[in-house]
Motif scaffolding. Structure first.
Motif, PDB file in Angstrom:
ATOM      1  N   UNK A 172       0.841  -1.201   0.000  1.00  0.00           N
ATOM      2  CA  UNK A 172       0.000   0.000   0.000  1.00  0.00           C
ATOM      3  C   UNK A 172       0.875   1.250   0.000  1.00  0.00           C
ATOM      4  N   UNK A 173       0.234   2.362  -0.286  1.00  0.00           N
ATOM      5  CA  UNK A 173       0.945   3.643  -0.240  1.00  0.00           C
ATOM      6  C   UNK A 173       1.534   3.877   1.148  1.00  0.00           C
ATOM      7  N   UNK A 174       0.793   3.495   2.162  1.00  0.00           N
ATOM      8  CA  UNK A 174       1.289   3.678   3.540  1.00  0.00           C
ATOM      9  C   UNK A 174       2.546   2.840   3.784  1.00  0.00           C
ATOM     10  N   UNK A 175       2.581   1.639   3.205  1.00  0.00           N
ATOM     11  CA  UNK A 175       3.787   0.796   3.341  1.00  0.00           C
ATOM     12  C   UNK A 175       5.001   1.497   2.729  1.00  0.00           C
ATOM     13  N   UNK A 176       4.795   2.043   1.548  1.00  0.00           N
ATOM     14  CA  UNK A 176       5.902   2.685   0.846  1.00  0.00           C
ATOM     15  C   UNK A 176       6.368   3.912   1.625  1.00  0.00           C
ATOM     16  N   UNK A 177       5.412   4.663   2.132  1.00  0.00           N
ATOM     17  CA  UNK A 177       5.742   5.841   2.938  1.00  0.00           C
ATOM     18  C   UNK A 177       6.549   5.434   4.177  1.00  0.00           C
ATOM     19  N   UNK A 178       6.106   4.369   4.806  1.00  0.00           N
ATOM     20  CA  UNK A 178       6.784   3.920   6.025  1.00  0.00           C
ATOM     21  C   UNK A 178       8.230   3.491   5.743  1.00  0.00           C
ATOM     22  N   UNK A 179       8.433   2.702   4.694  1.00  0.00           N
ATOM     23  CA  UNK A 179       9.821   2.268   4.436  1.00  0.00           C
ATOM     24  C   UNK A 179      10.699   3.445   3.996  1.00  0.00           C
ATOM     25  N   UNK A 180      10.099   4.395   3.292  1.00  0.00           N
ATOM     26  CA  UNK A 180      10.883   5.589   2.918  1.00  0.00           C
ATOM     27  C   UNK A 180      11.325   6.335   4.168  1.00  0.00           C
ATOM     28  N   UNK A 181      10.436   6.389   5.153  1.00  0.00           N
ATOM     29  CA  UNK A 181      10.794   7.066   6.412  1.00  0.00           C
ATOM     30  C   UNK A 181      11.830   6.266   7.192  1.00  0.00           C
ATOM     31  N   UNK A 182      11.677   4.963   7.150  1.00  0.00           N
ATOM     32  CA  UNK A 182      12.516   4.113   7.986  1.00  0.00           C
ATOM     33  C   UNK A 182      13.954   3.985   7.473  1.00  0.00           C
ATOM     34  N   UNK A 183      14.120   3.859   6.161  1.00  0.00           N
ATOM     35  CA  UNK A 183      15.450   3.527   5.643  1.00  0.00           C
ATOM     36  C   UNK A 183      16.242   4.737   5.130  1.00  0.00           C
ATOM     37  N   UNK A 184      15.539   5.815   4.793  1.00  0.00           N
ATOM     38  CA  UNK A 184      16.253   6.966   4.237  1.00  0.00           C
ATOM     39  C   UNK A 184      16.400   8.051   5.293  1.00  0.00           C
ATOM     40  N   UNK A 185      17.623   8.285   5.730  1.00  0.00           N
ATOM     41  CA  UNK A 185      17.884   9.368   6.684  1.00  0.00           C
ATOM     42  C   UNK A 185      19.264   9.926   6.378  1.00  0.00           C
ATOM     43  N   UNK A 186      19.416  11.210   6.577  1.00  0.00           N
ATOM     44  CA  UNK A 186      20.699  11.838   6.229  1.00  0.00           C
ATOM     45  C   UNK A 186      21.839  11.296   7.072  1.00  0.00           C
ATOM     46  N   UNK A 187      21.536  10.944   8.299  1.00  0.00           N
ATOM     47  CA  UNK A 187      22.603  10.426   9.153  1.00  0.00           C
ATOM     48  C   UNK A 187      23.019   9.017   8.734  1.00  0.00           C
ATOM     49  N   UNK A 188      22.239   8.400   7.870  1.00  0.00           N
ATOM     50  CA  UNK A 188      22.574   7.034   7.457  1.00  0.00           C
ATOM     51  C   UNK A 188      22.871   6.942   5.968  1.00  0.00           C
ATOM     52  N   UNK A 189      23.201   8.055   5.384  1.00  0.00           N
ATOM     53  CA  UNK A 189      23.504   7.996   3.959  1.00  0.00           C
ATOM     54  C   UNK A 189      25.016   7.923   3.730  1.00  0.00           C
ATOM     55  N   UNK A 190      25.352   7.272   2.638  1.00  0.00           N
ATOM     56  CA  UNK A 190      26.730   7.304   2.146  1.00  0.00           C
ATOM     57  C   UNK A 190      26.667   7.970   0.775  1.00  0.00           C
ATOM     58  N   UNK A 191      27.448   9.001   0.602  1.00  0.00           N
ATOM     59  CA  UNK A 191      27.360   9.797  -0.624  1.00  0.00           C
ATOM     60  C   UNK A 191      28.720   9.807  -1.310  1.00  0.00           C
ATOM     61  N   UNK A 192      28.716   9.607  -2.604  1.00  0.00           N
ATOM     62  CA  UNK A 192      29.961   9.655  -3.367  1.00  0.00           C
ATOM     63  C   UNK A 192      29.863  10.670  -4.492  1.00  0.00           C
ATOM     64  N   UNK A 193      30.908  11.443  -4.638  1.00  0.00           N
ATOM     65  CA  UNK A 193      30.991  12.394  -5.758  1.00  0.00           C
ATOM     66  C   UNK A 193      32.176  12.024  -6.623  1.00  0.00           C
ATOM     67  N   UNK A 194      31.955  11.958  -7.902  1.00  0.00           N
ATOM     68  CA  UNK A 194      33.098  11.976  -8.821  1.00  0.00           C
ATOM     69  C   UNK A 194      33.164  13.383  -9.401  1.00  0.00           C
ATOM     70  N   UNK A 195      34.263  14.059  -9.132  1.00  0.00           N
ATOM     71  CA  UNK A 195      34.448  15.435  -9.583  1.00  0.00           C
ATOM     72  C   UNK A 195      35.621  15.479 -10.553  1.00  0.00           C
ATOM     73  N   UNK A 196      35.371  15.939 -11.785  1.00  0.00           N
ATOM     74  CA  UNK A 196      36.469  16.025 -12.748  1.00  0.00           C
ATOM     75  C   UNK A 196      37.519  17.034 -12.286  1.00  0.00           C
TER      76      UNK A 196
END
Lengths: 425, 483
Positions: free
Chosen positions: B433-457
């Motif tokens: 359901x839409x609520x399921x998708x909303x919940x997992x988006x809230x649960x797994x995506x957080x700035x404190x748990x992100x790994x970010x990579x940049x390739x800069x020329x």
């Protein structure tokens, strides 16, 4: 379990030639609720005006970005909401298009395809967007050693000739293309005349033909004319190195001009190429360059034939320190194919592979539709597959040596490397 | 005239999937046939080999796949890439099929073959005209037990694999994804690349490879799958005939480190000579067998289109999704995507973008986050859910055309989760359901748990748009709580 394979042929394929010059083919296959359509028109990159390489490719890209009855947004929703795919791409001498969809959605997809091919709107905003994407992709391509080796190879094989120009163009040429150039290219070169559409899948063949005739039958266009100068003969072998900075692997592409698909030597060249760089683990080239010397992850050969031309080439990716050793090894194998008769078992193996693997090629709708399309496009006849096995098995050891001597000639050979630094010769 | 890309990949060592583990649970001779449109028979030989058979008579072809429950996931530091190298060594000869004879035998019979190594599994397949399929059983049972690992062949293959790795290293997009993966994990073996670190490929020796082979390439650690134009009873007997006499292997150490929860944002910055800039972002996400797997699959489809499972599908048009509209249609990026694949252990839900010229990485990051936050706030629409379901139905139908794809799916599913998991995929997706998708988006995506990579020329690469860009200086830096 042991029934004879039934290859597509005139008995089970419906063929209709429309008055407007478009040929339709349909073959039923009810094994899955899926339909695949594959088609070709005669407009291709060989029609790109001098200095505007990439225009046919750019035109094709724009066709799925808005037509008279299907805006860009609506096109996306219709195709994607049913999990279908509709693609339109360009090759050197053809426009290629295809549909894969569930059978229930086939009529809709055909409508969208026809509108895209016949009535694109060439929207200015989409033009800017696509151009931006293409320029970055060309920039990426120009940093890929394999792609760069390939580009320089074709340019050196056909100097100053449309056959040598990149299908997707160059940063400078694509940057120079204007929106009105695309509309003009479409108006000048898109015609049903000489086109072919092949359908395989969960359809009733006469109904599929009727649907296509209804959708494409009133499209009018003159036969497509293309006057290409004969490429000037190559008088000396060419050796080119393209520097791509910052890379840890170099790519090698080398080869010669080949033959058109309908050339009487085609079967012999195909078998010869299979021995050289396809059979088993990339044939003799794989054995020598990869297995014996451990120089490369890939080292293979291929031969590609279109209606009017062909290319026979080999390629490998190697450490920059090993470029010369790999080039020498590949050239030695090419020379050996011309100098010595192949072993009887090598010929038999490659013949067995080329004929025995046919059922695998024809397993899916995709494989059947593209096979039917090729049979029609090259004028081989719908019953070509029935004689295919004989054609391959009739190739002799002498034929292999003869075509190697005729086509893999040192004076027509182009050797290109792409990677860091200058070549170590 | 050239097509623009070289082709011919002998292995797709880089695609990621996998899982398994209850390998000793089916040690019975029971034969069980599921009662569906495509009857599927399962059996287990006395030596522990699991077997899955599915008749399909729509074309005169058959495909055999053998999956080993071993991949880079099972590798220790210092031996990274050993599974992939062993995979290669099984093409290098047995007493019965000396090097080169296997490839020739299969090709001579009109067959296709390949081997692939993932994080979670290693697999080999042969697809043949149906009457030749027993040759697959012959060659695969032979090399399960009798691969030679000749020292000279092992050395020769070292440079082939290093060459394979160097081909990938030519791409900064590859290098960025490798750096991102190893930054995102601190403990679990998913942190190292499937092909292995070059230092390990240089140092590993023949005996280590052979030991890995004898430990993991055993009947009790394998799943054999046959799909195609055959009779099930005859095929079951043929499998028993070829594999039944092989002795089971040793008890396996199945311990794999558990990745601790990520508490802080991680960032990698890659500089280089190519002028095209890339960005990658990743979040830890659950394994295939987890209840949140299907809501996340829907989320991935809403963000960047349905992908299909594994090597099949996902080739359709994909422009009506949220990321394409937010980043490509606005000309911030020329390409964008998200990726979430079924794995045995929790892996990553990731994002990747190719930047348009003169666009900052910060702008891309901020826009991806806007899209994430919109779903966290509002969920997704019914239309998006319906599209994901229909796309999946279509992809299942497309894949059913090919015995090769079907056999791949069956074995893959059994190794990463279960056959039931595969069979109920469409229903499980439809239940999201839409609520399921909303919940997992809230649960797994957080700035404190992100790994970010940049390739800069580098500036010398011809672009200076990012040269003075600071880390996250324009991005919204608010820190979210862990849950």
């Amino acid at each position: 379990m042991k029934r004879p394979p039934s290859y597509p042929g005139s008995a089970d394929t419906q063929r209709t030639a429309l008055p407007n010059g478009l040929t339709l083919l349909a073959r039923e296959n009810h094994s899955a609720p899926v339909v695949v359509l594959e088609g070709m028109l005669t407009a291709g990159a060989l029609d790109d005006p001098t200095g505007l390489a990439g225009i046919s490719s750019f035109t094709a890209n724009m066709l799925t970005r808005g037509s008279e009855h299907y805006s860009y947004r609506r096109f996306n929703e219709i195709i994607e909401s049913v999990g279908a795919s509709l693609s339109i791409t360009t090759d050197s001498d053809s426009l290629n298009f295809g549909i894969t969809c569930l059978s229930e959605d086939f009529p809709t997809l055909v409508e969208v395809l026809a509108d895209s091919l016949r009535r694109p709107v060439f929207d200015a905003e989409q033009f800017t967007l696509v151009r931006g994407q293409k320029l970055v992709r060309l920039q990426e391509r120009d940093q890929e050693t394999g792609a760069v080796a390939n580009l320089r190879f074709y340019e050196s094989l056909y100097p100053a000739h449309p056959l040598g120009a990149a299908v997707s163009g160059y940063v400078e040429t694509v940057g120079a293309i204007r929106l009105e150039d695309l509309a003009a290219f479409h108006a000048a070169h898109y015609t049903p005349h000489g086109g072919v559409i092949a359908v395989s899948g969960d359809v009733v063949a006469p109904q599929a033909i009727d649907l296509l005739a209804h959708t494409f039958g009133d499209w009018q266009g003159a036969p497509h004319l293309r006057s290409l100068a004969e490429p000037a003969p190559l008088l000396n072998p060419a050796r080119v190195h393209a520097t791509v900075a910052g890379k840890v692997q170099s790519d090698i592409t080398l080869g010669v001009r080949g033959i058109p698909r309908t050339h009487p030597d085609h079967a012999a060249v195909r078998v010869a190429n299979t021995i050289l760089g396809v059979f088993g683990m990339m044939g003799r080239l794989g054995e020598v360059v990869r297995e014996q010397q451990g120089l490369a992850y890939y080292a293979y050969s291929s031969q590609d034939s279109s209606r009017d031309s062909g290319v026979w080439m080999a390629a490998a990716g190697v450490n920059p320190a090993n470029v010369e050793q790999a080039v020498v090894s590949i050239l030695a194998e090419i020379e050996r194919l011309a100098a010595e008769p192949v072993l009887p078992e090598e010929l038999a193996d490659s013949q067995a592979y080329l004929t025995g693997s046919l059922p695998l090629t024809l397993e899916t709708n995709d494989g059947i539709a593209s096979t039917l399309l090729n049979l029609e496009w090259y004028g081989l006849g719908l019953d070509y597959l029935a004689g295919y096995s004989d054609e391959i098995f009739n190739v002799t050891i002498e034929d292999i040596q003869r075509v190697a001597q005729s086509y893999l000639r040192a004076d027509g050979l182009v050797v290109v490397t792409a990677g860091p630094g200058a070549p170590s010769t | 005239m050239p097509g623009d890309k070289p082709t011919r990949n002998l292995e797709a060592a880089l695609f990621r999937k996998s899982v398994a583990s209850d390998l000793l649970a089916h040690r019975t001779m029971t034969i069980e046939t599921t009662n569906t449109a495509n009857p599927t028979t399962r059996l287990t030989l006395a030596n522990g080999l699991q077997v899955i058979l599915r008749e399909n008579h729509s074309a005169p072809v058959a495909s055999f796949w053998i999956y080993y429950r071993v991949g880079s996931r099972n590798e220790l530091p210092g031996l990274t890439g050993i599974s992939h190298w062993v995979e290669h060594m099984l093409f290098k000869g047995t007493a019965r099929f000396p090097r080169g004879e296997f490839d020739k035998a299969v090709s001579r019979a009109g067959g296709q073959f390949n081997g692939m190594t993932s994080q979670d599994w290693t697999t080999y397949f042969e697809t043949f005209p149906a009457e030749r399929i027993e040759l697959a059983l012959e060659v695969e049972s032979d090399r399960m037990a009798n691969a030679l690992f000749d020292p000279a062949e092992t050395e020769s293959e070292r440079s082939v694999i290093i060459s394979e790795r160097e081909g990938s290293e030519n791409s900064y997009a590859y290098l960025l994804s490798e750096e991102l993966q190893s930054a995102a994990f601190v403990a679990h073996s998913y942190r190292h690349p499937i092909i292995g670190w070059k230092s390990d490929l240089t140092a590993m020796n023949r005996d280590e490879l052979f030991d890995h082979y004898r430990t993991w390439y055993t009947p009790n650690n394998a799943v054999a799958v046959v799909v195609g134009d055959f009779d099930t009873t005859e095929m079951a007997a043929a499998v028993e005939r070829h594999f039944g006499h092989l002795p089971p292997g040793p008890q396996l150490n199945l311990r794999v480190a558990v990745e601790p929860e990520q508490l802080a944002e991680r960032r990698v910055l890659l500089l280089g000579d190519d002028p095209t800039a890339y960005l990658a972002m990743a979040f830890h996400a659950p394994a295939a067998g987890h209840a949140d797997f299907f809501p996340l699959i829907v989320l991935d489809a809403v963000l960047s289109g349905a992908k299909g499972l594994g090597i099949v599908g996902g080739g359709g048009n994909n422009r009506s999704n949220r990321l394409y509209r937010a980043l490509v249609e606005t000309r911030l990026a020329v390409d964008v995507g998200s990726s979430f694949r079924p794995t045995v252990d929790p892996d990553l839900f990731s994002f990747f973008a190719t930047l348009a010229p003169d666009v900052t990485h910060n702008a891309i990051e901020a826009t991806i986050w806007q899209e994430i936050e919109t779903i966290q706030r509002e969920g997704v629409t019914e239309q998006e859910l319906a599209k994901a379901i229909k796309q999946t139905r279509a992809q299942f139908a497309y894949s059913s055309e090919s015995v090769t794809y079907q056999a791949y799916w069956l074995g893959f599913a059994e190794v990463v989760a279960s056959l039931d998991w595969l069979e109920t995929w469409p229903q499980q997706l439809a239940a999201v359901t839409s609520a399921d998708v909303q919940r997992v988006a809230q649960q797994y995506f957080a700035r404190s748990r992100q790994t970010v990579g940049w390739y800069v020329p580098n500036e010398s690469a011809g672009q200076s748009g990012d040269a003075d860009e600071g880390w996250g200086e324009d991005a919204d830096m608010e820190i979210e709580s862990a849950e």
